[in-house]
Design a protein around this motif. Structure first.
Motif: not given
Length: 975
Positions: A121-124, A130-133, A197-199
């Motif tokens: 899905v992705g990486s961080h 934090g982060f949202t996917m 990611p695109n925020s």
């Protein structure tokens, strides 16, 4: 409808996960708790992301989770810093098909890759924000099996801020999925996420207050709405403001038209009449409910958050103002680490820290040196603790452009995540104690103000030795014109305190003075010395770049180092600078700071204003604290001290204010010191008076022999929740027959837990939780709740003492857990693959015999800081040059030619950089260079070499601030 038919229908509805009212009654946004049901493997694993991977040997875990439990005192870079994998099976009903499915991680330390059903899905990068996917296109519905897999790396990453190796760091990164995780289901017509990611700065909900007063306030709300459908959509954004009783007190409704896969930023004003303004001692929170309505008026998405209506202002000469009222900030620095679990503590533990800080006299906290848990910040909003939030940074900058890119990213995401918090009043956008390119300083400053335009975001950074950054910070620390003219780091001259911008002291109290650090295991006199040392410093007699603290008329407030003891990679010894220990148990100095709160201010549910505390155990005639120097901390007008009901004396605040005039002028309190003439076992009792009325009392009794164990859960009015991941802090006190703690007890205790809870770390000898040896008569452990509400029974035993018992009741969890998927039993154990790591510089090296030194000389020495301080075994006594020029040279002459196997050199100032070279000689004429480098005062690890020498020479070539200075020089031999 017949009774039997109704019951059958009800059972069918429950089984089908639907309500009798049909799908119409389901919440438009579903927020699933994803903290339980995880499997974990310590180490790397191939193909572990695949749905059909065999994880039967993995260990069952719950979040928050550290990848390896650690010992309480774990300094010296011995914690786990490898790789781990997490897996979580889950199912989603067909009702969620066609919806938007989000995975939200509050924090993973340090870098992570996320997979769903085998697809990446992705990486961080980075563990503190934090982060949202969006995983909508990766999941299966109709109750089919899904699996989330997360690869976590706690390995050193020089490109991710802070970016410093653990063995040189004054704290720890720890590891794991150490904060909450949730899965969110929304409509495709929805409010966007701030951490996707695109925020952008427009994402999510952003609340500001263009007008604030007690009669009318204006709440301005920016909300970004997105349409993820393949066709255009029309609808409405309705924003409601509700008071604490749920009553709508303001509203606005806007219509929108969105093309397919388009976003729109909607701005609304809410007119609030007779508002309750948010203030640290009356932190009123409104609920802001943002509803997205479809064209037919159906609510398809909703977000609710707590907001506080307030306005802030920092001024150069007047300090800090909130809602137009001046407020002097009394704060402390807080690290978020806890014993054994590191940073992986539950939300309730974050809240407990805030409660104890408020009770301890603080109205502010510096969240050093990184963005902290959202639950901690939510509690700061709730209880009124003002926050300085910091970007991750500590004494390092990496010139690789990726580092600056990630620094900007974490700055922006930190502000987006927390911009609506009433408690955050200052954003520290500077890398702590670090010099780095001016263009990067400007870049981060600009990014912060782009994220939060207007006059309500203030950035902060150092000024002393960073004068070129003046345009790029709104508030400054360390505003002194130069190094003290007489060379003494403890000198303070009011004329040297310059007026550049609003002034605060970000760190004070550690590293200098009578007793900057004290362990709970030290005696009562040493405990009191820490409080006395800091009281003197607070009154203006401290380190020069603390800017005189309360004695500086321009000082807007200060943050003591530190609130809690903590462990770190750079040193093996626990950092005992806290006013509470690593377990959060208070030292005497906690009550010294508690006395700084005004006696006329009480906060409902937290504390009553007046306080008094006897800083003594009344334990022995050999301690001044039990005889001639009995200290009482109080914010009252007058204090009486009694021994066994006989009056020792009475002192007034006015009398004691003459000794600490600057503290009292800023609203704080002096100490009260009594001479009892001698020692008598029994009771010491202090009584505090305000306006002639008795308002507070505290007593201590001489402890006798250990008799029994008391089990205590702190009284913070927090009820443990049976959500499967809540944590309960438990203390085990060794007491005499009268209930007094036996402070010198070193008893071994054995803990047993039954019922709806488990003892974290039970049965793992490596971490020494059970059994454990108490420190200063007090043991500590965490208990984790189960998912079933009920009783937790605790029993503790120790040889020769009465057994202690306590029952704790947990309450049912009101949220929703994400349904578990189909999988076999996870059969792994907590210690599978555990790594026991020695310190990188070999702890045994420092125990080698020390080389005898017959003479030590220097090119110059300040009279208050002679060269003899370099050989006294004390890292906090210094040699400092008596000249500003460089180089400055220190030469050690050995008693006789000796084969030296290594050296340990510690410099004077932790945050300064010293360029230096080290040479050795056998005759004092021909010198052989060992090394030349630049380091800070923290870089004092042993340097190994094997040379037969008679002379050892250190040449300090430059210092980033101040004069040349050293703290300690030690040479080692094999025998």
């Amino acid at each position: 409808m017949g009774k039997n038919i109704f019951v059958a229908l009800l059972l069918w509805c429950i089984a089908a996960n639907v309500s009798l009212a049909g799908s119409e009654s389901k919440p438009p946004r579903v927020d699933y708790n994803l903290n339980t049901g995880w499997a974990f493997y310590r180490g790397d694993a191939k193909q572990a992301q695949m749905l059909k991977y065999d994880d039967s040997k993995w260990m069952p875990v719950v979040l928050p989770h550290i990848m390896q439990l650690e010992k309480k005192h774990n300094g010296g870079d011995i914690i786990y810093d490898g790789v781990g994998w997490y897996r979580r099976y889950f199912r989603l009903s067909k009702d969620h098909a066609g919806k938007r499915i989000l995975l939200n991680f509050e924090g993973i330390m340090t870098n992570s890759e996320v997979f769903v059903n085998g697809e990446r899905v992705g990486s961080h990068h980075g563990g503190y924000v934090g982060f949202t996917m969006d995983i909508s296109d990766k999941v299966k519905f109709n109750n089919e099996n899904n699996v989330i897999a997360v690869r976590v790396s706690a390995e050193y990453d020089p490109l991710t801020p802070p970016g410093k190796p653990q063995d040189r760091l004054d704290f720890y990164y720890y590891s794991g999925i150490y904060r909450d995780v949730n899965l969110i289901v929304t409509d495709k017509l929805h409010i966007t996420s701030e951490l996707a990611p695109n925020s952008t700065s427009s994402s999510g909900v952003f609340v500001t207050y263009p007008q604030v007063n007690e009669k009318r306030s204006l709440v301005h709300v920016k909300t970004e709405v997105a349409n993820s459908y393949a066709t255009a959509k029309e609808g409405f954004l309705q924003t409601l403001l509700k008071d604490v009783n749920g009553k709508v007190v303001a509203r606005n409704k806007s219509k929108f038209h969105l093309g397919a896969n388009k976003n729109a930023l909607l701005e609304q004003d809410l007119n609030l009449i007779d508002p309750n303004l948010w203030y640290p001692y009356s932190p009123y929170l409104y609920s802001l409910e943002s509803q997205v309505l479809s064209e037919d008026g159906k609510v398809v998405d909703v977000r609710t958050e707590k907001i506080g209506v307030r306005t802030i202002k920092f001024t150069r000469d007047g300090g800090f103002f909130i809602n137009g009222k001046h407020l002097y900030l009394v704060g402390a620095n807080r690290h978020e680490a806890f014993p054994n679990v590191g940073d992986a503590a539950s939300n309730s533990m974050q809240e407990r820290d805030v409660i104890d800080m408020k009770r301890g006299g603080y109205n502010a906290v510096r969240a050093a040196h990184y963005p902290q848990d959202p639950a901690f910040l939510a509690a700061c909003d709730k209880y009124g603790l003002l926050v300085v939030e910091c970007v991750p940074g500590w004494q390092i900058f990496n010139e690789n452009p990726i580092f600056a890119d990630r620094l900007e990213s974490v700055t922006r995401n930190m502000i987006r995540r927390d911009r609506n918090r009433a408690s955050i009043v200052l954003w520290e956008t500077a890398l702590n104690e670090t010099s780095y390119p001016l263009q990067v300083v400007k870049r981060i400053f600009d990014a912060a103000h782009q994220e939060y335009p207007g006059d309500q975001l203030y950035t902060a950074g150092d000024y002393f030795s960073h004068e070129e950054t003046e345009p790029y910070y709104d508030v400054f620390y360390k505003q002194v014109s130069k190094f003290p003219k007489d060379g003494s780091v403890m000198s303070n001259y009011l004329e040297d305190q310059i007026a550049v911008k609003p002034l605060f002291a970000r760190e004070w109290g550690d590293g200098v003075g009578e007793k900057p650090r004290v362990s709970m295991t030290e005696n009562e006199y040493e405990q009191m010395r820490q409080g006395r040392s800091r009281l003197t410093q607070l009154n203006g007699n401290g380190y020069f770049d603390w800017c005189m603290l309360d004695a500086n008329p321009r000082m807007g407030g200060h943050f003591m180092w530190s609130y809690n003891d903590y462990t770190r990679g750079a040193e093996e010894e626990t950092m005992y600078s806290g006013v509470v220990d690593v377990n959060r148990y208070p030292k005497f100095a906690y009550y010294m700071m508690q006395s700084m709160r005004p006696n006329g201010i009480s906060q409902k549910g937290l504390y009553e204003g007046p306080m008094v505390f006897v800083a003594s155990f009344n334990s022995s005639g050999k301690y001044k604290t039990s005889t001639s120097d009995i200290t009482v901390y109080s914010n009252c007008d007058a204090v009486e001290l009694y021994r066994n009901n006989k009056l020792i004396g009475k002192q007034t605040r006015a009398e004691r204010a003459k000794i600490y005039p600057h503290i009292v002028a800023k609203g704080g309190s002096p100490s009260f010191v009594f001479d009892a003439g001698g020692f008598e076992p029994g009771e010491l009792k202090a009584i505090g008076y305000v306006n002639g009325k008795k308002v507070a009392e505290h007593a201590v009794r001489t402890a006798g022999e250990a008799n029994h164990i008391e089990i205590v859960v702190p009284d913070q009015q927090i009820t443990p929740v049976a959500d499967g991941s809540d944590m309960i802090p438990v203390y085990f006190k060794i007491c005499d027959a009268n209930g007094s703690v036996v402070h010198d007890a070193k008893s071994e205790i054995l803990i047993r837990v039954k019922g709806e809870g488990t003892l974290i770390g039970d049965g793992i000898p490596r971490v020494e939780i059970n059994p454990q040896t108490v420190e200063a008569g007090i043991g500590f452990a965490f208990i984790r709740t189960s998912k079933k509400a009920g009783k937790i029974e605790i029993q503790v035993e120790s040889k020769g003492m009465k057994t202690g018992q306590l029952t704790i009741n947990t309450v049912a969890y009101k949220g929703m857990h994400l349904p578990d998927g189909l999988h076999g039993e996870f059969k792994g154990k907590e210690e599978d693959g555990a790594i026991v790591k020695p310190t990188k510089w070999d702890k045994g090296f420092l125990t080698k015999p020390k080389v005898e030194i017959s003479d030590i000389s220097a090119t110059s020495s300040h009279p208050d800081f002679p060269t003899t301080n370099l050989l006294d075994g004390n890292d906090y006594s210094w040699w400092i040059a008596n000249q500003d020029n460089f180089p400055q040279v220190v030469t050690l002459t050995l008693k006789e030619p000796t084969t030296v196997v290594g050296s340990r050199v510690r410099f004077q100032k932790d945050s300064s950089k010293y360029r230096h070279k080290v040479e050795v000689s056998s005759d004092g004429k021909a010198w052989e260079p060992l090394y030349e480098k630049e380091c800070t005062g923290w870089d004092f690890k042993p340097v190994r070499f094997k040379k037969t020498i008679k002379y050892f020479r250190i040449s300090i070539l430059s210092a980033s601030e101040g004069r040349a200075g050293l703290a300690e020089v030690t040479l080692f031999k094999d025998k």
